[in-house]
Scaffold this motif. Sequence first.
Motif, PDB file in Angstrom:
ATOM      1  N   TYR A   1      12.615 -67.483  82.536  1.00 36.02           N
ATOM      2  CA  TYR A   1      14.047 -67.616  82.304  1.00 36.02           C
ATOM      3  C   TYR A   1      14.755 -67.391  83.631  1.00 36.02           C
ATOM      4  O   TYR A   1      14.720 -66.296  84.173  1.00 36.02           O
ATOM      5  N   HIS A   2      15.374 -68.441  84.131  1.00 37.69           N
ATOM      6  CA  HIS A   2      15.983 -68.434  85.465  1.00 37.69           C
ATOM      7  C   HIS A   2      17.500 -68.392  85.329  1.00 37.69           C
ATOM      8  O   HIS A   2      18.114 -69.366  84.923  1.00 37.69           O
ATOM      9  N   GLY A  44      12.747 -60.040  75.967  1.00 34.08           N
ATOM     10  CA  GLY A  44      11.947 -61.048  75.282  1.00 34.08           C
ATOM     11  C   GLY A  44      10.525 -61.126  75.801  1.00 34.08           C
ATOM     12  O   GLY A  44      10.022 -60.217  76.461  1.00 34.08           O
ATOM     13  N   SER A  45       9.892 -62.252  75.530  1.00 32.52           N
ATOM     14  CA  SER A  45       8.469 -62.413  75.815  1.00 32.52           C
ATOM     15  C   SER A  45       8.194 -63.147  77.131  1.00 32.52           C
ATOM     16  O   SER A  45       7.057 -63.507  77.398  1.00 32.52           O
ATOM     17  N   GLY A  46       9.239 -63.353  77.934  1.00 37.68           N
ATOM     18  CA  GLY A  46       9.039 -64.069  79.185  1.00 37.68           C
ATOM     19  C   GLY A  46       9.374 -63.217  80.389  1.00 37.68           C
ATOM     20  O   GLY A  46       9.554 -62.000  80.294  1.00 37.68           O
ATOM     21  N   ILE A  47       9.443 -63.882  81.526  1.00 37.23           N
ATOM     22  CA  ILE A  47       9.840 -63.257  82.783  1.00 37.23           C
ATOM     23  C   ILE A  47      11.236 -63.766  83.109  1.00 37.23           C
ATOM     24  O   ILE A  47      11.480 -64.976  83.089  1.00 37.23           O
ATOM     25  N   CYS A  48      12.147 -62.845  83.395  1.00 36.07           N
ATOM     26  CA  CYS A  48      13.511 -63.209  83.772  1.00 36.07           C
ATOM     27  C   CYS A  48      13.661 -63.099  85.280  1.00 36.07           C
ATOM     28  O   CYS A  48      13.264 -62.092  85.872  1.00 36.07           O
ATOM     29  N   VAL A  49      14.232 -64.135  85.873  1.00 38.70           N
ATOM     30  CA  VAL A  49      14.560 -64.108  87.293  1.00 38.70           C
ATOM     31  C   VAL A  49      16.062 -64.307  87.386  1.00 38.70           C
ATOM     32  O   VAL A  49      16.609 -65.259  86.823  1.00 38.70           O
TER      33      VAL A  49
END
Length: 143
Positions: free
Chosen positions: A77-78, A101-106
Amino acid sequence: MEEQVEITNSPEQTVELGTTLAANFEAGDIICLKGPLGAGKTHFVKGLADGLGISPEEVQSPTYTLIHEHEGKLPLYHFDCYRMDSPREALEIGAEEYFYGSGICVIEWPERIASLIPAEATWVTIEEIDRKTRKFVIAQKGS
């Protein structure tokens, strides 16, 4: 706080650095990218995407849409908060749901929503040394 310092001498090396560092991150991690316009934030995200099995060509700065979602080994997630006037705007697009959540946030321009960012986030500060050279100071989460 333990810091890692890396130097890149081209946009390609900045992408490579992101690719290498992607292996250090897991679901739920938040990476805050701090640096001036043109510092290489989006190139760094292209590398993270590559390391997560996402085509770097898919990655563009989400300045006008505020967030781009990419599917790879983990969701990426960008965020680009440059145009946000307050943390409230990030809340309105559901930022906290992404953060946990279940992702990586940048997050590009994280200082605009600093009050929302969890303490365990990793901060990457990018400094322009000259036209091509960048210094990356990475303050790892939980350190």
